[in-house]
Design a protein around this motif. Structure first.
Motif, PDB file in Angstrom:
ATOM      1  N   GLU A 119       0.956  -1.197  -0.135  1.00  0.00           N
ATOM      2  CA  GLU A 119       0.138  -0.111   0.026  1.00  0.00           C
ATOM      3  C   GLU A 119       0.790   1.157  -0.009  1.00  0.00           C
ATOM      4  N   GLU A 120       0.351   2.277  -0.840  1.00  0.00           N
ATOM      5  CA  GLU A 120       1.231   3.496  -0.994  1.00  0.00           C
ATOM      6  C   GLU A 120       1.238   4.081   0.369  1.00  0.00           C
ATOM      7  N   ARG A 121       2.212   4.861   0.744  1.00  0.00           N
ATOM      8  CA  ARG A 121       2.473   5.666   1.727  1.00  0.00           C
ATOM      9  C   ARG A 121       1.883   5.121   3.051  1.00  0.00           C
ATOM     10  N   LEU A 122       2.101   3.657   3.258  1.00  0.00           N
ATOM     11  CA  LEU A 122       1.863   2.930   4.476  1.00  0.00           C
ATOM     12  C   LEU A 122       2.573   3.363   5.586  1.00  0.00           C
ATOM     13  N   LYS A 123       2.132   3.525   6.724  1.00  0.00           N
ATOM     14  CA  LYS A 123       2.947   3.946   7.761  1.00  0.00           C
ATOM     15  C   LYS A 123       2.670   2.981   9.244  1.00  0.00           C
ATOM     16  N   LEU A 124       3.508   2.273   9.345  1.00  0.00           N
ATOM     17  CA  LEU A 124       3.373   1.282  10.452  1.00  0.00           C
ATOM     18  C   LEU A 124       4.536   1.590  11.495  1.00  0.00           C
ATOM     19  N   SER A 125       4.105   1.041  12.825  1.00  0.00           N
ATOM     20  CA  SER A 125       5.134   1.377  13.855  1.00  0.00           C
ATOM     21  C   SER A 125       5.232   0.364  14.650  1.00  0.00           C
ATOM     22  N   LYS A 126       6.269   0.207  15.331  1.00  0.00           N
ATOM     23  CA  LYS A 126       6.395  -0.869  16.336  1.00  0.00           C
ATOM     24  C   LYS A 126       5.539  -0.469  17.710  1.00  0.00           C
ATOM     25  N   HIS A 127       5.324   0.666  17.880  1.00  0.00           N
ATOM     26  CA  HIS A 127       4.502   0.942  19.057  1.00  0.00           C
ATOM     27  C   HIS A 127       3.048   1.134  18.877  1.00  0.00           C
ATOM     28  N   ARG A 128       2.242   0.012  18.568  1.00  0.00           N
ATOM     29  CA  ARG A 128       0.895   0.107  18.067  1.00  0.00           C
ATOM     30  C   ARG A 128       0.124  -0.500  19.146  1.00  0.00           C
TER      31      ARG A 128
END
Length: 110
Positions: free
Chosen positions: A56-65
Protein backbone atom coordinates in the motif's frame (compact mmCIF):
# COMPACT_ATOMS: atom_id res chain seq x y z
CA UNK A 1 46.86 -44.12 -6.96
CA UNK A 2 44.59 -41.68 -8.79
CA UNK A 3 40.85 -42.28 -8.91
CA UNK A 4 39.11 -42.04 -12.25
CA UNK A 5 35.58 -40.73 -12.40
CA UNK A 6 33.24 -40.92 -15.33
CA UNK A 7 31.22 -37.77 -15.91
CA UNK A 8 27.67 -38.23 -17.14
CA UNK A 9 25.31 -35.78 -18.77
CA UNK A 10 22.34 -35.15 -16.47
CA UNK A 11 20.50 -32.94 -18.97
CA UNK A 12 19.80 -29.25 -18.50
CA UNK A 13 18.95 -27.97 -15.04
CA UNK A 14 15.20 -27.45 -14.76
CA UNK A 15 14.43 -27.08 -11.05
CA UNK A 16 16.68 -26.17 -8.13
CA UNK A 17 15.79 -25.25 -4.52
CA UNK A 18 12.22 -24.27 -5.40
CA UNK A 19 13.32 -22.24 -8.40
CA UNK A 20 12.26 -23.30 -11.89
CA UNK A 21 15.09 -22.86 -14.38
CA UNK A 22 14.29 -22.43 -18.07
CA UNK A 23 17.26 -22.53 -20.39
CA UNK A 24 17.02 -21.38 -23.99
CA UNK A 25 19.63 -20.66 -26.66
CA UNK A 26 20.12 -17.01 -25.78
CA UNK A 27 18.81 -16.82 -22.22
CA UNK A 28 18.16 -18.40 -18.87
CA UNK A 29 15.06 -17.48 -16.87
CA UNK A 30 14.25 -18.22 -13.25
CA UNK A 31 10.80 -18.44 -11.72
CA UNK A 32 9.11 -19.38 -8.46
CA UNK A 33 5.46 -19.58 -9.50
CA UNK A 34 4.76 -22.87 -7.67
CA UNK A 35 6.61 -21.62 -4.57
CA UNK A 36 4.66 -18.33 -4.57
CA UNK A 37 1.38 -20.22 -4.90
CA UNK A 38 2.24 -22.44 -1.90
CA UNK A 39 3.20 -19.35 0.09
CA UNK A 40 -0.17 -17.74 -0.67
CA UNK A 41 -1.94 -20.90 0.44
CA UNK A 42 0.08 -21.00 3.66
CA UNK A 43 -0.87 -17.39 4.34
CA UNK A 44 -4.55 -18.11 3.62
CA UNK A 45 -4.41 -15.69 0.70
CA UNK A 46 -4.76 -18.08 -2.27
CA UNK A 47 -8.04 -16.47 -3.38
CA UNK A 48 -6.77 -12.87 -3.22
CA UNK A 49 -6.71 -10.78 -6.36
CA UNK A 50 -3.34 -9.58 -7.68
CA UNK A 51 -2.47 -5.89 -7.55
CA UNK A 52 -0.02 -3.66 -9.39
CA UNK A 53 1.96 -2.61 -6.33
CA UNK A 54 3.34 -5.01 -3.71
CA UNK A 55 2.57 -2.64 -0.82
CA UNK A 56 0.00 0.00 0.00
CA UNK A 57 1.36 3.43 -0.93
CA UNK A 58 2.42 5.71 1.93
CA UNK A 59 1.86 2.93 4.46
CA UNK A 60 2.98 3.97 7.94
CA UNK A 61 3.51 1.17 10.43
CA UNK A 62 5.05 1.48 13.87
CA UNK A 63 6.43 -0.83 16.53
CA UNK A 64 4.38 1.07 19.12
CA UNK A 65 0.83 0.03 18.25
CA UNK A 66 -2.16 -0.76 20.42
CA UNK A 67 -3.91 -3.25 18.14
CA UNK A 68 -4.18 -6.90 19.15
CA UNK A 69 -1.13 -9.16 19.12
CA UNK A 70 -1.01 -11.98 16.56
CA UNK A 71 0.79 -15.31 16.12
CA UNK A 72 4.42 -14.34 15.52
CA UNK A 73 5.43 -17.81 14.33
CA UNK A 74 3.06 -17.77 11.35
CA UNK A 75 4.06 -14.19 10.46
CA UNK A 76 7.76 -15.08 10.59
CA UNK A 77 7.26 -18.15 8.40
CA UNK A 78 5.44 -16.09 5.77
CA UNK A 79 7.97 -13.23 5.86
CA UNK A 80 10.91 -15.63 5.55
CA UNK A 81 9.14 -17.26 2.60
CA UNK A 82 8.69 -13.85 1.00
CA UNK A 83 12.38 -13.08 1.55
CA UNK A 84 13.24 -16.24 -0.41
CA UNK A 85 10.80 -15.20 -3.14
CA UNK A 86 12.73 -11.96 -3.69
CA UNK A 87 15.43 -14.00 -5.51
CA UNK A 88 13.21 -14.02 -8.57
CA UNK A 89 10.88 -11.14 -7.66
CA UNK A 90 13.08 -8.15 -6.79
CA UNK A 91 10.04 -5.85 -7.14
CA UNK A 92 8.78 -7.05 -3.73
CA UNK A 93 12.12 -6.57 -1.93
CA UNK A 94 11.26 -3.17 -0.41
CA UNK A 95 7.84 -4.30 0.87
CA UNK A 96 9.29 -7.51 2.33
CA UNK A 97 12.09 -5.56 4.02
CA UNK A 98 9.55 -3.13 5.43
CA UNK A 99 7.32 -5.79 7.01
CA UNK A 100 10.44 -7.61 8.28
CA UNK A 101 11.07 -4.70 10.65
CA UNK A 102 8.08 -5.67 12.78
CA UNK A 103 8.81 -9.33 13.48
CA UNK A 104 9.57 -8.67 17.15
CA UNK A 105 6.67 -6.32 17.98
CA UNK A 106 3.97 -7.90 15.83
CA UNK A 107 0.42 -6.53 15.93
CA UNK A 108 -2.75 -7.05 13.89
CA UNK A 109 -2.15 -4.07 11.57
CA UNK A 110 1.28 -5.39 10.59
Amino acid sequence: MAAHFKMSDLDALSYYLGIKVRQEKQSVSLGQHAYAKKLLERGVMAECKPCATPMEERLKLSKHRTTAKVDTTRYRIIVSGLRYLTHTRPNIAFAVGYVSRFMEYLREDH
